[in-house]
Design an enzyme around this catalytic site. Structure first.
Site, PDB file in Angstrom:
ATOM      1  CE  LYS A 270      27.793  87.097 -41.314  1.00 15.02           C
ATOM      2  NZ  LYS A 270      27.881  86.396 -40.167  1.00 15.02           N
TER       3      LYS A 270
ATOM      4  CE1 TYR B 217      10.329  63.229 -60.322  1.00  9.94           C
ATOM      5  CE2 TYR B 217      10.550  65.640 -59.412  1.00  9.94           C
ATOM      6  CZ  TYR B 217      11.010  64.437 -59.777  1.00  9.94           C
ATOM      7  OH  TYR B 217      12.226  64.202 -61.347  1.00  9.94           O
TER       8      TYR B 217
END
Length: 818
Positions: free
Chosen positions: A490, A716
Site C-alpha cells: 500500500k 525565505y
C-alpha cells in the site's frame, strides 16, 4: 573439441549417488537448474532439488510440468510413477552433488584459472582483470558476484574449450566453506584482495577468517596478496608468491600522487626498478584494487609498459542492473556495463520476470571476445532468446549484422554501430514495453539509455531490489513452513514503487499482497500481477471495479458488508472471497469482538461471499511496555476467530502479526503474517535479530555553489543567518519532492562526499540550501538526501513511514540489482 554436454548417464557416474532411476540414459544435459521460478532450456536441463529455506523437492511436480525430465534429489521416497518420463539421481546432498559435477567439468579444460577471494574488492578486481587481460585471452568470469557455494558451481559450468582464461570469485561467510570452493576452482593463480570487517560475525577471530580464505591458495602455482592483509597467517601455496604493499615485498609501494582530471599516480619498485602507473580514480579502494591487479599482471609476466598503458584506461565497474521509467510508458532495464553469455542469461531472466508490459525488447551489441568462435557464441545467444520469449531484438555490431539469419524467428532490426541506431531511433516504435539494454562498453549504450529515458529532474529514489528480496527472506527464516505471508504494498509500496516491487514479490511467491485502495489494486492487475490482492479500505463506490479486477475487500462493518453483498447479488456472483477485520483494541476499523455471533448469522445467510481470512491489527506489538495489552488482543482475536470459523464450517486464514510481531510474537504467526515496513529495511530496535538492508536511497545533485559573506542570510524570511563566510550549495530537492520543511535551518543534514552537511535556511518548494563547510565539492556532484530514515525521522519527531511514503511521485524511481 570437447563435447559441450553430458548425458544423464554420464552425470550419474560423475556424482556420488545413492540410487539411480534412468528412463532415458541418452538424455542430454546442457543447463543446471536449482530454482523452479527460473526454468530455462527444459529439454536439456538438470534440476537439483536443493535443501534450505525453500526445499526444492516441493517443486519437482511444477518443474516436471514445465518440461524438465532430469532430476538430482536427496529424497528417495519420491513416487517415480508420478513422473513416468523422468530420470532421477538420488544423492545424500544435492548441493555437494552439483559441486562435484562442477569440479569434474572444470577439470576437463586446460585453460588457466584465476581464483579471487577477500573481504572487499573481489568483484572489482575480477572485472578490472577482465579489462586488462582481454587483448590476450578470451575470458569467462563469474557473472556479477556469483561467488557462493552455489554461484561458483554455476560459474564453472559455463566453461567450454573456446575460453582461454577463467576468473572466478570465491566468497565465504563461515568456517569450513572454502574447502568446497577450492576443490571446484583449483586456481592456477590465487588472489587475495583486501581484508575488512565483512562477515566478521561468522568467525571467532580475524585470524580464523583469513586462514579460511587462504585455503583457496592450496596447490596454486602463483599466490598474489599483500602481507598486510594476511596479518602473519601462513599462505599455503607452494608456488611463486607475488606480494604487494609496503616493506619487503615484490611490488613495493613508494607513494601516491593526485594529478589532473581526478587521476592518481601510484609509484612503486619492482625487481630493483622504479615504475609507476596512473589510474583514473583517486579513492583508497580503487588504489588497493589497482595494486592487486598490477601484482597479478606481474605474476603473469606482463611487461611494465603494457601494464601502465592499460591501467590508465581502466573503466569504472557498474555491477548493478538498473530499471528505470522510459518514454511512452516503457520500462528500461539497463545492464550495459558488460556483455557476455553468462550476464546476458541473468539479464534475460530478470526481463522475463517483468509482467507489467505485453512486449519484451532486447537491444544487444556484439559480444566481446567472440572472434574466431562467432558461430558457437551466437548460436547460444539465439537459443537464449528463444528460451526467454523475446518479442523483438535490435542488434548493434557487425558480427550480429552478419548473422541475422540466426534470429529469423524474431522481429529483428540490425545496425552496424550505435550511431546508426541513434540516428534511426525516432523511426522505431517503443511503446508500453520492457526494453533490456545489453551492450559491450565500446558501444556506449549509455547514449541509448539516455535517449529512451523519460525526462525528469535529477532527484531520484534508488531502490535496491536485492535488498527487498534479502529482507523478505530474512523474515521468512522466522516462519514455520505452513505459515503464509502477505506483503504490504500500500501507499506506493511505502514510497518504493508499485508494480516493480510487486513483480519481485510475485516472483518470490509470497501468498498475498495488500493495498489500501482499489485504484492501487487495479494498477497492479494492469501491470500483470496475478497474486491475490486484499484491499484494506474499499469504498462502496469502488466495489464494481474491485469485482471486475478480482480484488478481495477487507470488510469491517455490517454496513459495508451489506453494501458489498448487494453488489454481488446484482451481478449473480457467489462465493466471492472477502477478509473480515475485527477490532481487538486498535479502535480504528473492524467488527467489535462481541459481534461474532451476529456476524456469523449474517454470513451463514448468504452465498454471495466466502470468508478468505479473519484478521486484526496489533496496536503496540513493538513496545514492551504494552505487552500485556498485546496479549489481551491476541486472546480476544483467537476467541473471535474460533467462534466465527466454527459457525462458517470451513477453514479460514487467521492473521494478526505485523512486521514487528513476526519477530517479537511468534505465537501470533497463526496461519499468515503481514510484512510491511520491515520489507523495506526498517525494523523495531527492541528485538533486532534480523540483518535487514536499507532498500531505498534518496539522492539529488548540487545545482549551484556560491560564497556567501558572514552576516548575510540564506532563503525565505532571511532565517538562514550566517555567522561566518560560507560555501553554500543549492540542491535539487524541496518539500514538493517530500523533503519535509521541518528539516530546515540546520535540523536536517545530507551527505556530500561521505560527510554530513547541514541545511541552511527554510526548505523551499523545489530546492534546499546546504553549508558545505570546507568540503571540496563541485556543481553536479551527488548528494545523499535520505540514508538512515530512522535517525532522520527521529530528528523531526516523526516515524520512518512518514518520510518514506511522503516522497513525491515526481521523484524518479530507479530500481537496481546490486
Amino acid at each position: 573439441m570437447h563435447e559441450q554436454f553430458y548425458t544423464i548417464l554420464q552425470v550419474s557416474e560423475i556424482i556420488p549417488s545413492v540410487s539411480v532411476s534412468i528412463s532415458d540414459g541418452s538424455a542430454r544435459i546442457e543447463t543446471l537448474l536449482h530454482d523452479s521460478r527460473k526454468v530455462s532450456n527444459p529439454a536439456y536441463a538438470l534440476f537439483f532439488a536443493l535443501a534450505g529455506r525453500r526445499d526444492g523437492h516441493q517443486f519437482i511436480e511444477e518443474v516436471y510440468a514445465s518440461g524438465v525430465r532430469n532430476f538430482v534429489v536427496s529424497n528417495d521416497e519420491i513416487d517415480h510413477a508420478n513422473f513416468p518420463a523422468a530420470n532421477f539421481i538420488v544423492v545424500r546432498d544435492t548441493l555437494a552433488a552439483m559441486q562435484a559435477l562442477a569440479a569434474y567439468h572444470r577439470g576437463r579444460f586446460a585453460c588457466p584459472v584465476i581464483g579471487i577471494t577477500g573481504s572487499n574488492g573481489k568483484t572489482i578486481v575480477k572485472e578490472w582483470l577482465a579489462q586488462l587481460l582481454a587483448p590476450e585471452y578470451r575470458i569467462i568470469r563469474s557473472p556479477k558476484s556469483y561467488n557462493s557455494q552455489l554461484g561458483v558451481a554455476l560459474s564453472l559450468w559455463q566453461l567450454d574449450d573456446t575460453y582461454e582464461l577463467a576468473i572466478i570469485e570465491a566468497g565465504i561467510s563461515q568456517p569450513g566453506e572454502m574447502q568446497a570452493l577450492q576443490r571446484m576452482i583449483r586456481p592456477d593463480i590465487a588472489v587475495l584482495t583486501s581484508i575488512g570487517p565483512a562477515h566478521d560475525d561468522g568467525f571467532s577471530s580475524t585470524t580464523e577468517k583469513i586462514t579460511e580464505k587462504l585455503r583457496l591458495f592450496e596447490d596454486a602455482k602463483h599466490a598474489v596478496y599483500s602481507p598486510d592483509d594476511v596479518q602473519g597467517v601462513t599462505v599455503p601455496s607452494m608456488g611463486a608468491h607475488t606480494t604487494w604493499g609496503s616493506g619487503n615485498v615484490v611490488l613495493q609501494v613508494v607513494g601516491y600522487e593526485m594529478i589532473a582530471d581526478k587521476r592518481c599516480r601510484i609509484q612503486a619498485r619492482h625487481a630493483n626498478t622504479d615504475m609507476a602507473i596512473v589510474i583514473p580514480f583517486t579513492d583508497a579502494a580503487a588504489k588497493s584494487n589497482a595494486l592487486c591487479c598490477w601484482a597479478v599482471m606481474l605474476s603473469m609476466g606482463y611487461e611494465q609498459s603494457v601494464i601502465a598503458h592499460r591501467m590508465a584506461l581502466l573503466q569504472p565497474v557498474e555491477m548493478r542492473l538498473e530499471m528505470k521509467k522510459g518514454i511512452n510508458n516503457c520500462t528500461v532495464i539497463d545492464d550495459s556495463y558488460s556483455n557476455d553469455l553468462s550476464s546476458l542469461a541473468i539479464a534475460l531472466d530478470f526481463l522475463r520476470q517483468q509482467q507489467q508490459h505485453p512486449t519484451r525488447t532486447l537491444i544487444l551489441s556484439d559480444i566481446p571476445g567472440a572472434d574466431g568462435h562467432e558461430e558457437q557464441v551466437y548460436s547460444k545467444v539465439s537459443n537464449l532468446l528463444a528460451d526467454n520469449k523475446i518479442d523483438r531484438i535490435i542488434t548493434v555490431g557487425p558480427q550480429l549484422l552478419e548473422r541475422a539469419d540466426k534470429f529469423g524467428f524474431l522481429n529483428h532490426i540490425a545496425f552496424r554501430d550505435t550511431d546508426s541506431l541513434l540516428d534511426s531511433l525516432a523511426d522505431l516504435t517503443f511503446e508500453h514495453e520492457a526494453i533490456l539494454l545489453k551492450g559491450a562498453r565500446k558501444y556506449a549504450f549509455e547514449r541509448v539509455s539516455g535517449a529512451l529515458m523519460a525526462k525528469v529532474h535529477d532527484t531520484v529514489l534508488e531502490i535496491n531490489l536485492n535488498a527487498v528480496e534479502h529482507n523478505l527472506n530474512q523474515y521468512k527464516t522466522l516462519l514455520p513452513s505452513p505459515v503464509k505471508l502477505m506483503a504490504m504494498v500500500k501507499a506506493f509500496s511505502y514510497g518504493s514503487g508499485s508494480f516493480e516491487v510487486a513483480n519481485l514479490l510475485q516472483f518470490n511467491k509470497v501468498d498475498y499482497l495488500a493495498v489500501a485502495y482499489v485504484d492501487e489494486g487495479v494498477e497492479l492487475r494492469k501491470s500483470g500481477i496475478r497474486l491475490p490482492i486484499m484491499v484494506m479500505s474499499p469504498s462502496p463506490a469502488s466495489f464494481e471495479a474491485l469485482v471486475a479486477r478480482r480484488l478481495e475487500p477487507e470488510l469491517y462493518s455490517f454496513t459495508v458488508l451489506d453494501d458489498f453483498i448487494r453488489v454481488l447479488s446484482n451481478q449473480d456472483v457467489t462465493g466471492y472471497p472477502i477478509h473480515i477485520k475485527v477490532d481487538t483494541g486498535m479502535h480504528r476499523l473492524g467488527f467489535p469482538v462481541q459481534d461474532a455471533k451476529r456476524l456469523s448469522s449474517r454470513l451463514q445467510n448468504t452465498d454471495a461471499v466466502k470468508v478468505q481470512s479473519i484478521f486484526s491489527h496489533l496496536a503496540a506489538a513493538g513496545d514492551a511496555e504494552h505487552d500485556a495489552f498485546t496479549e489481551r488482543q491476541l486472546n480476544a482475536f483467537g476467541k473471535f476467530a474460533n467462534e466465527l470459523t466454527a459457525a462458517l464450517g470451513y477453514p479460514v486464514i487467521r492473521h494478526i502479526a505485523n512486521s514487528v510481531a513476526i519477530q517479537r510474537w511468534p505465537q501470533a504467526h497463526l496461519d499468515m503474517v503481514r510484512l510491511g515496513i520491515g520489507l523495506y529495511g526498517v525494523e523495531n530496535k527492541l528485538d533486532s535479530r534480523l540483518l535487514l538492508q536499507q532498500t531505498g536511497t534518496l539522492k539529488t545533485v548540487i545545482t549551484q555553489i556560491r560564497q556567501v559573506a558572514a552576516g548575510d542570510s540564506v532563503g525565505y524570511g532571511r532565517r538562514g543567518r550566517l555567522v561566518k563566510e560560507s560555501t553554500i550549495a543549492t540542491v535539487n530537492i524541496g518539500y514538493a519532492d517530500g523533503y519535509d520543511r521541518r528539516f530546515g535551518n540546520g535540523v536536517g543534514y545530507m551527505t556530500v562526499k561521505g560527510r554530513k552537511v547541514r541545511t541552511v535556511g527554510d526548505i523551499c518548494m523545489d530546492m534546499t540550501m546546504l553549508d558545505l563547510d570546507g568540503i571540496d565539492a563541485a556543481e553536479g556532484d551527488e548528494v545523499i538526501v535520505f540514508g538512515d530514515v530512522t535517525e532522520l525521522a527521529a530528528n523531526i519527531g516523526t516515524i520512518p513511514y512518514e518520510l518514506l511514503t511522503g516522497i513525491s511521485q515526481r521523484v524518479k524511481r530507479v530500481y537496481y540489482y546490486g
